[in-house]
Motif scaffolding. Sequence first.
Motif, PDB file in Angstrom:
ATOM      1  N   PHE A 181       0.805  -1.225   0.000  1.00  0.00           N
ATOM      2  CA  PHE A 181       0.000   0.000   0.000  1.00  0.00           C
ATOM      3  C   PHE A 181       0.840   1.278   0.000  1.00  0.00           C
ATOM      4  CE2 PHE A 181       0.235  -1.563   4.340  1.00  0.00           C
ATOM      5  CZ  PHE A 181       0.648  -0.457   5.058  1.00  0.00           C
ATOM      6  N   GLY A 182       2.123   1.174  -0.311  1.00  0.00           N
ATOM      7  CA  GLY A 182       2.937   2.358  -0.539  1.00  0.00           C
ATOM      8  C   GLY A 182       3.745   2.903   0.602  1.00  0.00           C
ATOM      9  N   ALA A 183       3.682   2.303   1.761  1.00  0.00           N
ATOM     10  CA  ALA A 183       4.383   2.856   2.920  1.00  0.00           C
ATOM     11  C   ALA A 183       5.882   2.550   2.925  1.00  0.00           C
ATOM     12  CB  ALA A 183       3.757   2.330   4.211  1.00  0.00           C
ATOM     13  N   CYS A 184       6.281   1.379   2.456  1.00  0.00           N
ATOM     14  CA  CYS A 184       7.678   0.965   2.611  1.00  0.00           C
ATOM     15  C   CYS A 184       8.591   1.455   1.481  1.00  0.00           C
ATOM     16  CB  CYS A 184       7.779  -0.550   2.733  1.00  0.00           C
ATOM     17  SG  CYS A 184       7.492  -1.458   1.191  1.00  0.00           S
ATOM     18  N   MET A 185       8.034   1.860   0.361  1.00  0.00           N
ATOM     19  CA  MET A 185       8.784   2.330  -0.811  1.00  0.00           C
ATOM     20  C   MET A 185       9.664   1.233  -1.419  1.00  0.00           C
ATOM     21  SD  MET A 185       7.738   5.449  -1.243  1.00  0.00           S
ATOM     22  CE  MET A 185       8.888   6.282  -2.313  1.00  0.00           C
ATOM     23  N   GLY A 186       9.435  -0.010  -1.072  1.00  0.00           N
ATOM     24  CA  GLY A 186      10.242  -1.118  -1.572  1.00  0.00           C
ATOM     25  C   GLY A 186      10.074  -1.412  -3.047  1.00  0.00           C
ATOM     26  N   CYS A 187       8.983  -0.985  -3.626  1.00  0.00           N
ATOM     27  CA  CYS A 187       8.721  -1.253  -5.042  1.00  0.00           C
ATOM     28  C   CYS A 187       8.819   0.015  -5.883  1.00  0.00           C
ATOM     29  CB  CYS A 187       7.347  -1.897  -5.206  1.00  0.00           C
ATOM     30  SG  CYS A 187       5.974  -0.864  -4.641  1.00  0.00           S
ATOM     31  N   SER A 188       9.630   0.943  -5.457  1.00  0.00           N
ATOM     32  CA  SER A 188       9.711   2.253  -6.124  1.00  0.00           C
ATOM     33  C   SER A 188      10.446   2.206  -7.451  1.00  0.00           C
ATOM     34  CB  SER A 188      10.418   3.255  -5.221  1.00  0.00           C
ATOM     35  OG  SER A 188       9.654   3.472  -4.069  1.00  0.00           O
ATOM     36  N   CYS A 189      10.054   3.111  -8.327  1.00  0.00           N
ATOM     37  CA  CYS A 189      10.692   3.299  -9.629  1.00  0.00           C
ATOM     38  C   CYS A 189      10.960   4.796  -9.783  1.00  0.00           C
ATOM     39  CB  CYS A 189       9.767   2.811 -10.735  1.00  0.00           C
ATOM     40  SG  CYS A 189      10.406   3.061 -12.397  1.00  0.00           S
ATOM     41  N   GLY A 212       9.877  12.207  -9.699  1.00  0.00           N
ATOM     42  CA  GLY A 212      10.266  11.617  -8.421  1.00  0.00           C
ATOM     43  C   GLY A 212      10.000  10.122  -8.441  1.00  0.00           C
ATOM     44  N   TYR A 213      10.090   9.503  -7.285  1.00  0.00           N
ATOM     45  CA  TYR A 213       9.872   8.054  -7.201  1.00  0.00           C
ATOM     46  C   TYR A 213       8.382   7.737  -7.169  1.00  0.00           C
ATOM     47  CZ  TYR A 213      14.796   7.194  -6.517  1.00  0.00           C
ATOM     48  OH  TYR A 213      16.145   7.109  -6.701  1.00  0.00           O
ATOM     49  N   LYS A 214       7.999   6.718  -7.941  1.00  0.00           N
ATOM     50  CA  LYS A 214       6.620   6.221  -7.916  1.00  0.00           C
ATOM     51  C   LYS A 214       6.629   4.813  -7.356  1.00  0.00           C
ATOM     52  CE  LYS A 214       4.369   9.048 -11.311  1.00  0.00           C
ATOM     53  NZ  LYS A 214       3.470   9.095 -12.441  1.00  0.00           N
ATOM     54  N   ARG A 215       5.616   4.537  -6.550  1.00  0.00           N
ATOM     55  CA  ARG A 215       5.465   3.218  -5.956  1.00  0.00           C
ATOM     56  C   ARG A 215       4.632   2.355  -6.897  1.00  0.00           C
ATOM     57  NH1 ARG A 215       2.914   6.342  -1.155  1.00  0.00           N
ATOM     58  NH2 ARG A 215       2.046   7.215  -3.053  1.00  0.00           N
ATOM     59  N   ILE A 216       5.206   1.241  -7.309  1.00  0.00           N
ATOM     60  CA  ILE A 216       4.520   0.362  -8.257  1.00  0.00           C
ATOM     61  C   ILE A 216       3.217  -0.156  -7.662  1.00  0.00           C
ATOM     62  CG2 ILE A 216       4.695  -1.790  -9.570  1.00  0.00           C
ATOM     63  CD1 ILE A 216       6.441   0.629 -10.578  1.00  0.00           C
ATOM     64  N   CYS A 217       3.189  -0.427  -6.357  1.00  0.00           N
ATOM     65  CA  CYS A 217       1.969  -0.957  -5.730  1.00  0.00           C
ATOM     66  C   CYS A 217       0.847   0.076  -5.669  1.00  0.00           C
ATOM     67  CB  CYS A 217       2.266  -1.480  -4.333  1.00  0.00           C
ATOM     68  SG  CYS A 217       2.705  -0.198  -3.137  1.00  0.00           S
ATOM     69  N   LYS A 218       1.191   1.334  -5.582  1.00  0.00           N
ATOM     70  CA  LYS A 218       0.180   2.380  -5.392  1.00  0.00           C
ATOM     71  C   LYS A 218       0.003   3.249  -6.638  1.00  0.00           C
ATOM     72  CE  LYS A 218      -1.281   5.675  -1.893  1.00  0.00           C
ATOM     73  NZ  LYS A 218      -2.566   5.118  -1.563  1.00  0.00           N
ATOM     74  N   ASP A 219       1.099   3.622  -7.285  1.00  0.00           N
ATOM     75  CA  ASP A 219       1.057   4.515  -8.452  1.00  0.00           C
ATOM     76  C   ASP A 219       1.088   3.748  -9.772  1.00  0.00           C
ATOM     77  OD1 ASP A 219       1.286   6.727  -6.661  1.00  0.00           O
ATOM     78  OD2 ASP A 219       3.437   6.314  -6.525  1.00  0.00           O
ATOM     79  N   GLY A 220       1.258   2.463  -9.721  1.00  0.00           N
ATOM     80  CA  GLY A 220       1.380   1.622 -10.918  1.00  0.00           C
ATOM     81  C   GLY A 220       0.348   0.527 -10.868  1.00  0.00           C
ATOM     82  N   LEU A 241      12.821   6.861 -15.434  1.00  0.00           N
ATOM     83  CA  LEU A 241      14.264   7.161 -15.446  1.00  0.00           C
ATOM     84  C   LEU A 241      14.980   5.922 -14.923  1.00  0.00           C
ATOM     85  CD1 LEU A 241      14.314  10.770 -13.923  1.00  0.00           C
ATOM     86  CD2 LEU A 241      14.512  10.125 -16.332  1.00  0.00           C
ATOM     87  N   TRP A 242      15.599   5.180 -15.828  1.00  0.00           N
ATOM     88  CA  TRP A 242      16.288   3.953 -15.415  1.00  0.00           C
ATOM     89  C   TRP A 242      17.601   4.293 -14.747  1.00  0.00           C
ATOM     90  CZ3 TRP A 242      13.430  -0.160 -15.385  1.00  0.00           C
ATOM     91  CH2 TRP A 242      12.429  -0.324 -16.330  1.00  0.00           C
ATOM     92  N   GLU A 243      17.862   3.638 -13.644  1.00  0.00           N
ATOM     93  CA  GLU A 243      19.151   3.793 -12.971  1.00  0.00           C
ATOM     94  C   GLU A 243      20.061   2.680 -13.460  1.00  0.00           C
ATOM     95  OE1 GLU A 243      18.201   3.820  -8.806  1.00  0.00           O
ATOM     96  OE2 GLU A 243      17.610   5.917  -8.897  1.00  0.00           O
ATOM     97  N   ASN A 244      21.332   3.010 -13.631  1.00  0.00           N
ATOM     98  CA  ASN A 244      22.272   2.009 -14.160  1.00  0.00           C
ATOM     99  C   ASN A 244      22.607   0.971 -13.167  1.00  0.00           C
ATOM    100  OD1 ASN A 244      22.298   3.220 -16.624  1.00  0.00           O
ATOM    101  ND2 ASN A 244      23.951   4.602 -16.078  1.00  0.00           N
TER     102      ASN A 244
END
Length: 132
Positions: free
Chosen positions: A99-107, A112-120, A129-132
């Motif tokens: 539900f977006g609290a832990c930021m573990g699934c961020s992109c 800024g960072y989007k949470r795949i579970c909440k924003d995706g 923006l891919w990080e290398n």
Amino acid sequence: AEVMYPARLLDRNEVQFDAILLSDIIGFYEEEFKKLGADVTVATADGSYGVKGFVTDALKDVDYTHFCTCGPEPMLKAVYKASATSGQMSFEKRMGCGFGACMGCSCKTVTGYKRICKDGPVLEKEEILWEN
């Protein structure tokens, strides 16, 4: 597959729809996409069925104006680099809390960072923006 839903919504009179599938989803999805009127190309790494190579190898031979893709992050990165148009990417990410609290699934995105579970899980190609 996440791309079946938008595929079902397309108006066949206005949109040509092609599907490129990986070897692990041959069978059911190949037939389902064909039922929707898609021109289906299958890619297998060893060439045992369809095009030899990856989705990006098959992508070179398809004329398209937009794409929808889903899969593991390495594949999404490769499609991002190989694609010539805008598109939508559906992420497969591990989600710690869901539900977006832990930021573990961020992109990382342009805003800024989007949470795949909440924003995706679907993001537009242009915002990633891919990080290398």
